[in-house]
Design an enzyme around this catalytic site. Structure first.
Site, PDB file in Angstrom:
ATOM      1  N   ASN A 256       0.805  -1.220   0.000  1.00 21.10           N
ATOM      2  CA  ASN A 256       0.000   0.000   0.000  1.00 21.10           C
ATOM      3  C   ASN A 256       0.841   1.274   0.000  1.00 21.10           C
ATOM      4  O   ASN A 256       0.342   2.345   0.336  1.00 21.10           O
ATOM      5  CB  ASN A 256      -0.957   0.016   1.193  1.00 21.10           C
ATOM      6  CG  ASN A 256      -1.870  -1.188   1.217  1.00 21.10           C
ATOM      7  OD1 ASN A 256      -2.564  -1.462   0.245  1.00 21.10           O
ATOM      8  ND2 ASN A 256      -1.851  -1.930   2.316  1.00 21.10           N
ATOM      9  N   GLU A 296      -7.016  12.258  -2.770  1.00 20.22           N
ATOM     10  CA  GLU A 296      -6.764  10.957  -3.380  1.00 20.22           C
ATOM     11  C   GLU A 296      -8.075  10.249  -3.717  1.00 20.22           C
ATOM     12  O   GLU A 296      -9.038  10.298  -2.948  1.00 20.22           O
ATOM     13  CB  GLU A 296      -5.909  10.100  -2.450  1.00 20.22           C
ATOM     14  CG  GLU A 296      -4.576  10.755  -2.092  1.00 20.22           C
ATOM     15  CD  GLU A 296      -3.586   9.787  -1.486  1.00 20.22           C
ATOM     16  OE1 GLU A 296      -3.943   8.603  -1.315  1.00 20.22           O
ATOM     17  OE2 GLU A 296      -2.455  10.211  -1.194  1.00 20.22           O
ATOM     18  N   GLU A 309      -9.132   9.942   0.533  1.00 17.05           N
ATOM     19  CA  GLU A 309      -8.718  10.777   1.660  1.00 17.05           C
ATOM     20  C   GLU A 309      -8.085  12.046   1.108  1.00 17.05           C
ATOM     21  O   GLU A 309      -7.793  12.147  -0.090  1.00 17.05           O
ATOM     22  CB  GLU A 309      -7.708  10.048   2.549  1.00 17.05           C
ATOM     23  CG  GLU A 309      -6.384   9.744   1.855  1.00 17.05           C
ATOM     24  CD  GLU A 309      -5.405   9.033   2.753  1.00 17.05           C
ATOM     25  OE1 GLU A 309      -5.806   8.650   3.876  1.00 17.05           O
ATOM     26  OE2 GLU A 309      -4.250   8.860   2.362  1.00 17.05           O
ATOM     27  N   ASN A 311      -4.724  14.411   1.857  1.00 19.00           N
ATOM     28  CA  ASN A 311      -3.463  14.586   2.563  1.00 19.00           C
ATOM     29  C   ASN A 311      -3.166  16.075   2.654  1.00 19.00           C
ATOM     30  O   ASN A 311      -2.908  16.726   1.636  1.00 19.00           O
ATOM     31  CB  ASN A 311      -2.329  13.864   1.836  1.00 19.00           C
ATOM     32  CG  ASN A 311      -2.426  12.363   2.000  1.00 19.00           C
ATOM     33  OD1 ASN A 311      -2.692  11.869   3.084  1.00 19.00           O
ATOM     34  ND2 ASN A 311      -2.232  11.625   0.921  1.00 19.00           N
ATOM     35  N   PHE A 369       8.866  -8.007  -2.385  1.00 17.86           N
ATOM     36  CA  PHE A 369       8.973  -6.776  -3.180  1.00 17.86           C
ATOM     37  C   PHE A 369       9.718  -5.670  -2.451  1.00 17.86           C
ATOM     38  O   PHE A 369       9.697  -4.524  -2.876  1.00 17.86           O
ATOM     39  CB  PHE A 369       7.594  -6.276  -3.621  1.00 17.86           C
ATOM     40  CG  PHE A 369       6.849  -7.237  -4.488  1.00 17.86           C
ATOM     41  CD1 PHE A 369       7.310  -7.528  -5.757  1.00 17.86           C
ATOM     42  CD2 PHE A 369       5.701  -7.853  -4.035  1.00 17.86           C
ATOM     43  CE1 PHE A 369       6.637  -8.427  -6.571  1.00 17.86           C
ATOM     44  CE2 PHE A 369       5.024  -8.756  -4.845  1.00 17.86           C
ATOM     45  CZ  PHE A 369       5.487  -9.045  -6.114  1.00 17.86           C
TER      46      PHE A 369
END
Length: 677
Positions: A256, A296, A309, A311, A369
C-alpha cells in the site's frame, strides 16, 4: 552610487522554467523585467540581474521581505525545500535527531537544533522539543514536510500552520481497509478479508500508527479491489481561491505504499480530469483549506472515481506535478502561509510534457517486493549528468541507512516531451545510478518501467502481485542477453588481465588463454558455459555459442560505470550488476572450470525448523516460549524495521525448542530467532 532593488510580490509563472519578476529600482524610479535563469535544474535558480549601464550585477532574493522562517521536514524532501527557501531569501533552521547530526539537510540549513535521540517518539514526534526549537531560534513558521507530524492537528495548532480534516467511513462488509488517521505512506495500513485478519490488522496498524505519527487512531473503510490510485494536487490560499494542478497516477504500489508515479495519467480523459479536479477543489474550499494538499481517489475501469482521503501536506511525489506545470509547490506554500493570494487562474495551469518518479529504497526487492536493508553508503553517485533528470535525496556517500526511519534513499524523477521520452530517460537514469553498501530496489524499478503492461498503461494497484505472482525473481535474460552478459564478463576479465600485464606501456609476453569459461550463479538461468576470446586491448572479440560479438569501451576499471558497446549497441555495465540487474558470474580458465566441477555443493539450510530474521530490526514482541506447541502459520514474534511491523510465523507445526530473542532487542538480517524440535 548604491542602487537598491525590491522584488514586487506580483510575479508569475509562464510555463516550465520561465519566470518573470517585476524589479523596481528604488532610486531613479526605473522599472524593468528580467527573466530568471535556471541553474542546475528546473527549481534551482540564480538571479543574474545586470544593470544595462555600468555593468553592475545584483543577486536579488525573491520576496526577501518575508522574514526568516524555520523549516522542519523529514528526509528526503528537505534539501529541495532548503533550496527553494534560499532562493526566496529565507533563513532556515533544521531540526534533527542525534543520529542525523551529519545529514544533508542539517548541513544545508543556516542553523540546526537537535531535538532528541534516534527513536521517533523522542525526537521527530516530540512536539515539545520541536516547539522549543521554534521558540529558541525565533522562527516565524514551520514547514511540516510529508511525514511524522505533517498531518497532526495537535501540532498544527501551536505551530499555527496546517489543517486537519475530519474523515468518516462506512464499512459495508469485507474486505475492509484499516489505516492510520494521522498519516499515510503505507504506514499503519492493512487489508482485512475476515474477522481474524481485522483483529490482527487492528493490532499492527495501531502500533505502526503510534510509532510513525504519534497517533494510534485508525479509520476502517470499504476496500475496493483492483482499482487505480489517482490523486489530484490542489493549491488554495487564505482568500478563498483554489486551483487543481492536474493528476498523478500512483497505482504501482507494494504494501500500500507507492513505488512509481507519473503525471499525467494515461487513463484519464479531459472530462474525467476536470470532474475530479473540480470536486477536489470543492472539498478544499468546504473546509477552508489553505496550502498545497492532495485529494486521493480510487478509480475503477469505467472511470468512476471514489474519494479516498485528503493529505493536508506536501506529497512525496510532488516533483512530477512541478515538472508538468512549472510551479514550485514549496514556494507556493510559503507564499500562502505568508498571506499572499494565488497568482494563477485555473486556465493558467498547463500540462506540459510527461514526468515519472521512481522511489529508490534501501530494500531487498527479492523479499516481498522490498524488505528493509541497512548499512553505510560506501559509494553513491546520482545520475545528474543526464539531462531532464532530477534527484531529491537527503543522503550522500558515507551516509548511514539505519533501522529508525523510512528506507527511502531518493526520489528519481525524469521529464520528457512525451511519455516514451520520459520512460527512456528513466531507464538511462536507473542504469547510471550507483549505490553500494546497501541492497536497493533499482532492479525492480527497472523491470517495472520496461514491462509491456506498464508501457501500455495497463496498470492497477495489483500490478506487482499480478505480474510477479511468485514474487520478484529478477530479470530473465533472453538468449541474446545471455550472450551479451557472457561477452561483457569475458571482455572485462581480459581487459583487467592485460592491464595487469602492462609494464611501462608494454604488454608482457605471458599472454592469455584463448578460451575462458564464464560460469553463472546457480540462482539464475543456465547460461552457455564458455566463451572464446581474442585478447585485443581495444576491441576484444568474443565468440559465444558460435556467434561473434565485438565488445568495445574505455575500460576504466576504477569507474563504477562502464559504458560499453556490444556490436555497436550501447550498454551500461556496473561491475557485478550489468544493466542494474544482478547476475553473478565467474570467469575461469578451462582447467579451473573443470576442477570446480568436483567442488561439493553447499546444501541449503532446512528452514522449516528454524526462524531467522529476514531483515534488520528490533523485536517488538515474542509470543512463544520453550516447550510451547505452535501450529503452522502461527505468529511467533514481531519484528519492526523502519516503522513497519512484520509478523514472523511458524513454517510447520511443532514444539518450540529454544527462543533466541526477546522484546526490545535489535536483530540483524539472518539472525536466529526461534528453533523448533
Amino acid at each position: 552610487m548604491s542602487v537598491g532593488l525590491q522584488v514586487s510580490p506580483e510575479w508569475w509563472v509562464a510555463g516550465p522554467y520561465q519566470w518573470r519578476l517585476s524589479l523596481v529600482r528604488t532610486s531613479g524610479g526605473c522599472r524593468w523585467s528580467v527573466p530568471v535563469e535556471a541553474a542546475a535544474g528546473p527549481y534551482q535558480w540564480r538571479l543574474p540581474l545586470v544593470r544595462t549601464s555600468g555593468g553592475c550585477r545584483w543577486s536579488v532574493p525573491v520576496e526577501a521581505d518575508a522574514g526568516p522562517y524555520q523549516w522542519r521536514l523529514t528526509l528526503p524532501a528537505l534539501p529541495q525545500v532548503m533550496k527553494t527557501c534560499r532562493m526566496m531569501g529565507i533563513q532556515t533552521v533544521a531540526v534533527h535527531s542525534d543520529v542525523d547530526a551529519s545529514a544533508v539537510h542539517v548541513k544545508m540549513a543556516d542553523q540546526a537544533v537537535c531535538v532528541g535521540p534516534a527513536p521517533t517518539n523522542q525526537s521527530y514526534l516530540n512536539m515539545d522539543a520541536i516547539m522549543e526549537a521554534v521558540r529558541s531560534t525565533g522562527a516565524q513558521a514551520v514547514h511540516p514536510g510529508y511525514g511524522f507530524l505533517s498531518e497532526n492537528k495537535e501540532f498544527a495548532r501551536p505551530a499555527c500552520f496546517g489543517c486537519s480534516l475530519g474523515r468518516a467511513c462506512l464499512c459495508p462488509g469485507y474486505p475492509v481497509m484499516i489505516k492510520a488517521s494521522a498519516g499515510g505512506g503505507g504506514k499503519g495500513m492493512r487489508i482485512a478479508w475476515n474477522e481474524e485478519e481485522t483483529r490482527d490488522g487492528f493490532r499492527f496498524s495501531t502500533q505502526e500508527a503510534a510509532s510513525s505519527f504519534g497517533d494510534s487512531r485508525l479509520l476502517i473503510e470499504k476496500f475496493i479491489d483492483n482499482p487505480r490510485h489517482i490523486e489530484i494536487q490542489v493549491l488554495a490560499d487564505k482568500h478563498g481561491n483554489a486551483l487543481w494542478l492536474n493528476e498523478r497516477e500512483c497505482s504501482i504500489q507494494r504494501r500500500n505504499q507507492k513505488v512509481v508515479e507519473e503525471a499525467p495519467s494515461t487513463f484519464l480523459d479531459a472530462d474525467t480530469r476536470r470532474a475530479m479536479g473540480e470536486q477536489a477543489v470543492q472539498l478544499a474550499q468546504a473546509v477552508q483549506y489553505s496550502s498545497a494538499g492532495t485529494v486521493e481517489f480510487l478509480v475503477d475501469s469505467h472511470k468512476n472515481f471514489y474519494f479516498l482521503e485528503m493529505n493536508t501536506r506536501l506529497q512525496v511525489e510532488h516533483p512530477i506535478t512541478e515538472l508538468i506545470t512549472g510551479l514550485d509547490l514549496v514556494q507556493q506554500m510559503i507564499r500562502v502561509a505568508k498571506g499572499y493570494p494565488l497568482l494563477h487562474k485555473q486556465e493558467d495551469i498547463p500540462i506540459n510534457g510527461w514526468a515519472i518518479e521512481s522511489r529508490v529504497y534501501a530494500e531487498d526487492p527479492y523479499k516481498s517486493f522490498g524488505l528493509p536493508s541497512i548499512g553505510r553508503l560506501s559509494q553513491y553517485q546520482e545520475p545528474l549528468n543526464l539531462s531532464n533528470v532530477r534527484v531529491d535525496s537527503g543522503i550522500s556517500e558515507g551516509s548511514d541507512i539505519s533501522i529508525y526511519y523510512d528506507p527511502m534513499i531518493s526520489k528519481l524523477v525524469t521529464y520528457g516531451a512525451t511519455r516514451a521520452e520520459a520512460l527512456s530517460k528513466m531507464e538511462d537514469a536507473l542504469d547510471n545510478y550507483v549505490i553500494r553498501g546497501v541492497t536497493h530496489n533499482i532492479p525492480l524499478l527497472r523491470e517495472i518501467i520496461t514491462h509491456p503492461r506498464f508501457i501500455s498503461g495497463d496498470i492497477s494497484t495489483n500490478f506487482l502481485p499480478e505480474v510477479y505472482p511468485d514474487g520478484f525473481n529478477g530479470h530473465q535474460l533472453t538468449a541474446g542477453g545471455q550472450r551479451e552478459l557472457l561477452a561483457s564478463a569475458a571482455a572485462l576479465h581480459v581487459s583487467a588481465q592485460l592491464r595487469a600485464q602492462t609494464f611501462l606501456g608494454t604488454i608482457s609476453s605471458l599472454g592469455l588463454p584463448p578460451s575462458l569459461c564464464v560460469c553463472p550463479s546457480p540462482f539464475f538461468p543456465c547460461l552457455p558455459p564458455s566463451a572464446c576470446v581474442c585478447p585485443s586491448p581495444s576491441l576484444p572479440q568474443v565468440e559465444v555459442g558460435g556467434e561473434s560479438l565485438v565488445v568495445s569501451g574505455e575500460w576504466d576499471l576504477a569507474s563504477p560505470l562502464l559504458p560499453l558497446k556490444i556490436n555497436n549497441t550501447p550498454r551500461m555495465l556496473q561491475v557485478l550488476q550489468g544493466l542494474q540487474l544482478l547476475f553473478k558470474v565467474r570467469v575461469l580458465s578451462p582447467l579451473a572450470a573443470e576442477l570446480s566441477s568436483f567442488m561439493p555443493e553447499k546444501v541449503p539450510e532446512d528452514t522449516s525448523s528454524i526462524l531467522r530474521s529476514p531483515m534488520p530490526g528490533s523485536v517488538v514482541a515474542v509470543s512463544v516460549k520453550p516447550g510451547d506447541t505452535v501450529a503452522e502459520g502461527q505468529e511467533i514474534c514481531v519484528i519492526e524495521a523502519m516503522k513497519m511491523q512484520n509478523s514472523m510465523t511458524a513454517a510447520k507445526t511443532g514444539k518450540v525448542k529454544s527462543v533466541h530473542c526477546k522484546a526490545g532487542e535489535t536483530v540483524g538480517e539472518g539472525d536466529l530467532l526461534v528453533e523448533l524440535e
